[in-house]
Design a protein around this motif. Structure first.
Motif, PDB file in Angstrom:
ATOM      1  N   LEU A 154     -18.719  45.029 -16.523  1.00 55.82           N
ATOM      2  CA  LEU A 154     -17.355  44.620 -17.312  1.00 55.82           C
ATOM      3  C   LEU A 154     -16.886  43.809 -18.644  1.00 55.82           C
ATOM      4  N   VAL A 155     -17.095  42.492 -18.337  1.00 63.08           N
ATOM      5  CA  VAL A 155     -17.326  41.166 -19.493  1.00 63.08           C
ATOM      6  C   VAL A 155     -18.566  41.762 -21.185  1.00 63.08           C
ATOM      7  N   ASP A 156     -19.409  42.503 -20.553  1.00 61.03           N
ATOM      8  CA  ASP A 156     -20.216  42.615 -21.577  1.00 61.03           C
ATOM      9  C   ASP A 156     -19.915  43.949 -21.969  1.00 61.03           C
ATOM     10  N   SER A 157     -19.033  44.782 -21.391  1.00 59.16           N
ATOM     11  CA  SER A 157     -18.703  46.060 -21.896  1.00 59.16           C
ATOM     12  C   SER A 157     -17.239  45.652 -22.751  1.00 59.16           C
ATOM     13  N   VAL A 158     -17.072  44.451 -23.155  1.00 57.97           N
ATOM     14  CA  VAL A 158     -16.176  44.502 -24.323  1.00 57.97           C
ATOM     15  C   VAL A 158     -16.094  43.162 -25.320  1.00 57.97           C
ATOM     16  N   GLY A 159     -17.261  42.933 -24.762  1.00 57.86           N
ATOM     17  CA  GLY A 159     -18.817  42.825 -26.172  1.00 57.86           C
ATOM     18  C   GLY A 159     -18.126  40.665 -25.503  1.00 57.86           C
ATOM     19  N   GLY A 160     -18.547  40.606 -24.084  1.00 59.39           N
ATOM     20  CA  GLY A 160     -18.126  38.739 -24.397  1.00 59.39           C
ATOM     21  C   GLY A 160     -16.409  38.351 -24.114  1.00 59.39           C
ATOM     22  N   VAL A 161     -16.278  37.513 -23.508  1.00 56.48           N
ATOM     23  CA  VAL A 161     -15.019  36.699 -23.743  1.00 56.48           C
ATOM     24  C   VAL A 161     -15.015  35.118 -24.146  1.00 56.48           C
ATOM     25  N   GLU A 162     -14.333  34.814 -24.880  1.00 52.14           N
ATOM     26  CA  GLU A 162     -13.855  33.212 -25.006  1.00 52.14           C
ATOM     27  C   GLU A 162     -12.966  32.744 -24.239  1.00 52.14           C
ATOM     28  N   VAL A 163     -13.383  31.877 -23.679  1.00 51.57           N
ATOM     29  CA  VAL A 163     -12.771  30.734 -22.574  1.00 51.57           C
ATOM     30  C   VAL A 163     -13.232  29.132 -23.293  1.00 51.57           C
ATOM     31  N   ASP A 164     -12.110  29.065 -22.935  1.00 49.40           N
ATOM     32  CA  ASP A 164     -12.005  27.462 -23.738  1.00 49.40           C
ATOM     33  C   ASP A 164     -10.976  26.459 -22.745  1.00 49.40           C
ATOM     34  N   ILE A 165     -12.343  25.824 -22.010  1.00 46.93           N
ATOM     35  CA  ILE A 165     -12.539  24.846 -21.158  1.00 46.93           C
ATOM     36  C   ILE A 165     -11.890  23.538 -20.950  1.00 46.93           C
ATOM     37  N   PRO A 166     -11.659  23.337 -20.094  1.00 46.26           N
ATOM     38  CA  PRO A 166     -11.207  21.762 -19.794  1.00 46.26           C
ATOM     39  C   PRO A 166     -11.606  20.911 -20.108  1.00 46.26           C
ATOM     40  N   PHE A 167     -11.957  19.839 -20.365  1.00 41.97           N
ATOM     41  CA  PHE A 167     -13.133  19.221 -19.381  1.00 41.97           C
ATOM     42  C   PHE A 167     -13.116  18.765 -18.173  1.00 41.97           C
ATOM     43  N   ASP A 168     -11.925  18.415 -17.812  1.00 45.64           N
ATOM     44  CA  ASP A 168     -11.374  18.855 -16.166  1.00 45.64           C
ATOM     45  C   ASP A 168     -13.263  19.711 -15.477  1.00 45.64           C
ATOM     46  N   LEU A 169     -13.051  20.715 -15.603  1.00 46.35           N
ATOM     47  CA  LEU A 169     -14.475  22.041 -15.514  1.00 46.35           C
ATOM     48  C   LEU A 169     -15.316  22.376 -16.938  1.00 46.35           C
ATOM     49  N   SER A 170     -15.296  21.547 -16.572  1.00 46.32           N
ATOM     50  CA  SER A 170     -17.083  21.374 -17.342  1.00 46.32           C
ATOM     51  C   SER A 170     -17.815  21.399 -16.735  1.00 46.32           C
ATOM     52  N   VAL A 171     -19.084  22.133 -16.790  1.00 45.47           N
ATOM     53  CA  VAL A 171     -20.015  21.704 -16.556  1.00 45.47           C
ATOM     54  C   VAL A 171     -21.242  21.543 -17.119  1.00 45.47           C
ATOM     55  N   PRO A 172     -21.953  20.370 -16.364  1.00 47.46           N
ATOM     56  CA  PRO A 172     -23.032  20.027 -17.254  1.00 47.46           C
ATOM     57  C   PRO A 172     -24.699  20.851 -16.853  1.00 47.46           C
ATOM     58  N   ASN A 173     -25.711  20.922 -17.771  1.00 45.92           N
ATOM     59  CA  ASN A 173     -26.695  21.427 -17.434  1.00 45.92           C
ATOM     60  C   ASN A 173     -26.681  21.636 -15.382  1.00 45.92           C
ATOM     61  N   TRP A 174     -27.251  23.205 -15.588  1.00 49.01           N
ATOM     62  CA  TRP A 174     -26.865  23.303 -13.733  1.00 49.01           C
ATOM     63  C   TRP A 174     -28.011  25.039 -13.507  1.00 49.01           C
ATOM     64  N   PHE A 175     -28.719  24.571 -12.640  1.00 47.77           N
ATOM     65  CA  PHE A 175     -29.924  25.667 -12.608  1.00 47.77           C
ATOM     66  C   PHE A 175     -29.221  27.280 -11.873  1.00 47.77           C
ATOM     67  N   TYR A 176     -28.932  28.241 -12.507  1.00 48.06           N
ATOM     68  CA  TYR A 176     -28.487  29.189 -11.863  1.00 48.06           C
ATOM     69  C   TYR A 176     -29.158  30.696 -11.990  1.00 48.06           C
ATOM     70  N   SER A 177     -28.996  31.091 -10.632  1.00 47.42           N
ATOM     71  CA  SER A 177     -29.565  32.766 -10.066  1.00 47.42           C
ATOM     72  C   SER A 177     -28.706  32.763  -9.632  1.00 47.42           C
ATOM     73  N   ASP A 178     -28.578  34.652  -9.853  1.00 52.96           N
ATOM     74  CA  ASP A 178     -28.114  35.312  -9.712  1.00 52.96           C
ATOM     75  C   ASP A 178     -28.796  36.394  -8.070  1.00 52.96           C
ATOM     76  N   ASP A 179     -29.778  35.898  -8.107  1.00 53.19           N
ATOM     77  CA  ASP A 179     -30.899  36.454  -7.118  1.00 53.19           C
ATOM     78  C   ASP A 179     -31.007  35.744  -5.624  1.00 53.19           C
ATOM     79  N   ASP A 180     -31.014  34.823  -6.067  1.00 57.06           N
ATOM     80  CA  ASP A 180     -31.724  33.466  -5.570  1.00 57.06           C
ATOM     81  C   ASP A 180     -33.089  33.617  -5.335  1.00 57.06           C
ATOM     82  N   LEU A 181     -33.848  33.900  -6.821  1.00 56.28           N
ATOM     83  CA  LEU A 181     -35.502  33.729  -7.171  1.00 56.28           C
ATOM     84  C   LEU A 181     -35.524  33.530  -8.479  1.00 56.28           C
ATOM     85  N   ASN A 182     -35.066  34.082  -9.055  1.00 57.62           N
ATOM     86  CA  ASN A 182     -35.264  33.968 -10.970  1.00 57.62           C
ATOM     87  C   ASN A 182     -32.916  33.130 -11.125  1.00 57.62           C
ATOM     88  N   GLY A 183     -33.963  32.220 -11.821  1.00 59.06           N
ATOM     89  CA  GLY A 183     -33.054  31.151 -12.720  1.00 59.06           C
ATOM     90  C   GLY A 183     -33.277  30.356 -13.757  1.00 59.06           C
TER      91      GLY A 183
END
Length: 484
Positions: A218-247
């Protein structure tokens, strides 16, 4: 010798009718022509009026919050108020103007893996039980033209109501319980509907179910989204995987971030460095950004095309016939979406408290009064939508305590969206209620009923200044806290 008998034919005289000359046609008088034309005109007007009356009844059913009486060409006909075939706008309390509540679920359908690193054979079908990592109720008010979304922390401890018994568990297990017991996704939805109604009094009209891959698409179909992230919701380097194998390593600094589908889902799922409460906030930021993108692309101008484009990405029971009406109503909100979470405190009082069950499960207990406050803010009655009530102390000494108690009652128990306190007034013997303008007359009458003030004592003044509240209550010496 034979005798021959001759037959004779008897002539029977036939009496013929005498013809008369046709009488000359009488000419139609001018008066008769006028009456005939008048009858046709009356019939045509009556048919048109009846058709408009029928359309006036059908319109709010197909397009919530809409009616024909506001049109200049219809307004004079509506003013006739004919008892047989009335043309009236539905009242604020009409079933056509009731809130539309949509259950929005984000389901985790990743496969599980065995010790050998291979995915376990969990079928991707309706019988698979899934945890709901995202539970939201989006609500639209057709009268106030407002939209809100309420998020539920996944670890809230609620009562699960099955057919045979009741027990406590996390809210994110409710859907899976229904799926396993009923062997279908719709059974999971029905189970969660029951638990939302039993625990919070929320009735669901329709549902939308997405998995992470669906959100990415859905997000890709609209060309992505712009999110204004406040400091308290920012995320530092984080290893993310959507299938628990590849991240991959991802980060989301404060400020405006343009996110594709993969990264929007990653941002909305993060809670490793903080809490589920902040994950809820991140999900709401993505939702708001996606809604803003839909508006910027004017996708609501073609609701049926929108339906056809995304029907395969989401699972929903919203019928296609309702899409034009819902899209028109959403356009009326101008994309304004108020976001609430049951994880938020009220006046610095926590709504959620961490708790460990005897079985060792980490859950969240909740403050019932705080939850009721948030429910009142989100699901405000249409008659009270976008209203403001000011309370003033005319009691005298100890009046501020009483004013605070009244404010708490109106906001928490009665769900008024905006209640605040004005300047103190000179002590007065009786409580007074002043209504500014006529838009919130129903609200003023309800307040009078709750407080035991006769409706006849409501003072109505013109609202000459838009900054004025809708209702001002000055508590007097006779004031008693309602419900006390």
């Amino acid at each position: 010798m034979a005798t021959r008998i001759e037959e004779s034919t008897l002539a029977i005289p036939v009496q013929r009718k005498r013809s008369h000359p046709r009488a000359a046609a009488r000419p139609i008088s001018a008066m008769q022509r006028l009456l005939f034309v008048f009858a046709l005109l009356v019939f045509g007007l009556a048919s048109t009026y009846s058709s408009i009356a029928l359309l006036a009844r059908v319109t709010p059913a197909l397009f919530p919050g809409k009616d024909l009486t506001s049109l200049s060409i219809i307004r004079p006909l509506a003013a006739l108020d004919t008892p047989l075939v009335p043309i009236k706008a539905p009242s604020d309390a009409s079933i056509f103007n009731k809130r539309i509540n949509l259950l929005v679920l984000g389901v985790d359908r990743r496969p599980a893996y065995g010790n050998d690193g291979q995915p376990l054979p969990i079928p991707d079908n309706e019988n698979a039980g899934h945890l709901t990592d995202t539970i939201m109720v989006a609500t639209i008010d057709p009268v106030g033209k407002t939209s809100s979304v309420l998020s539920f922390p996944r670890d809230m401890l609620i009562d699960i109501h099955t057919k045979d018994f009741q027990y406590e568990d996390r809210i994110n297990t409710s859907f899976g319980v229904g799926v396993r017991n009923g062997k279908s996704v719709s059974a999971g939805i029905d189970q969660l509907k029951v638990d939302l109604k039993a625990n919070f009094g929320i009735e669901i009209d329709h549902y939308i179910v997405l998995d992470f891959k669906g959100v990415e698409k859905l997000v890709d179909s609209v060309g992505g989204v712009e999110v204004d992230i406040p400091f308290d919701l920012s995320v530092p380097n984080w290893f993310y995987s959507d299938d628990d194998l590849n991240g991959v390593w991802v980060s989301f600094p404060s400020g405006v971030n343009k996110l594709d589908g993969y990264h929007a889902v990653a941002f909305g799922r993060h809670r490793e460095y903080d809490s589920d409460f902040k994950r809820v906030k991140r999900q709401q930021l993505v939702l708001k950004a996606a809604l803003a993108k839909v508006f910027s692309l004017q996708m609501l101008n073609d609701p049926l095309g929108l339906w056809d484009a995304y029907a395969s990405t989401v699972r929903t029971d919203i019928p296609k016939s309702k899409m034009p009406g819902y899209a028109a109503l959403l356009k009326d909100t101008n994309g304004r979406l108020a976001a609430y979470s049951l994880g938020d405190p009220v006046n610095d009082v926590p709504t959620m408290t961490g708790h460990t069950t005897p079985g060792g499960a980490a859950v969240q207990l909740w403050d019932a009064e705080n939850v009721q406050y948030w429910l009142s803010q989100v699901f405000t009655k249409s008659q009270y939508s976008a209203s403001a009530v000011e309370i003033q102390n005319g009691y005298g000494e100890d009046g501020s305590v009483r004013a605070a108690a009244l404010g708490r009652y109106l906001a928490y128990s009665k769900g008024l969206p905006t209640v605040y306190f004005g300047p103190d007034q000179a002590a007065q013997p009786h409580t007074t209620i002043t209504l500014y303008g006529n838009d919130k007359e129903a609200l003023a009458k309800d307040i009078a009923k709750w407080m035991g003030v006769p409706e006849s004592e409501i003072v109505t003044l013109s609202k000459s200044d838009s900054s004025l509240p809708d209702v001002v209550i000055v508590i007097g010496k006779d004031f008693k806290v309602p419900g006390g």
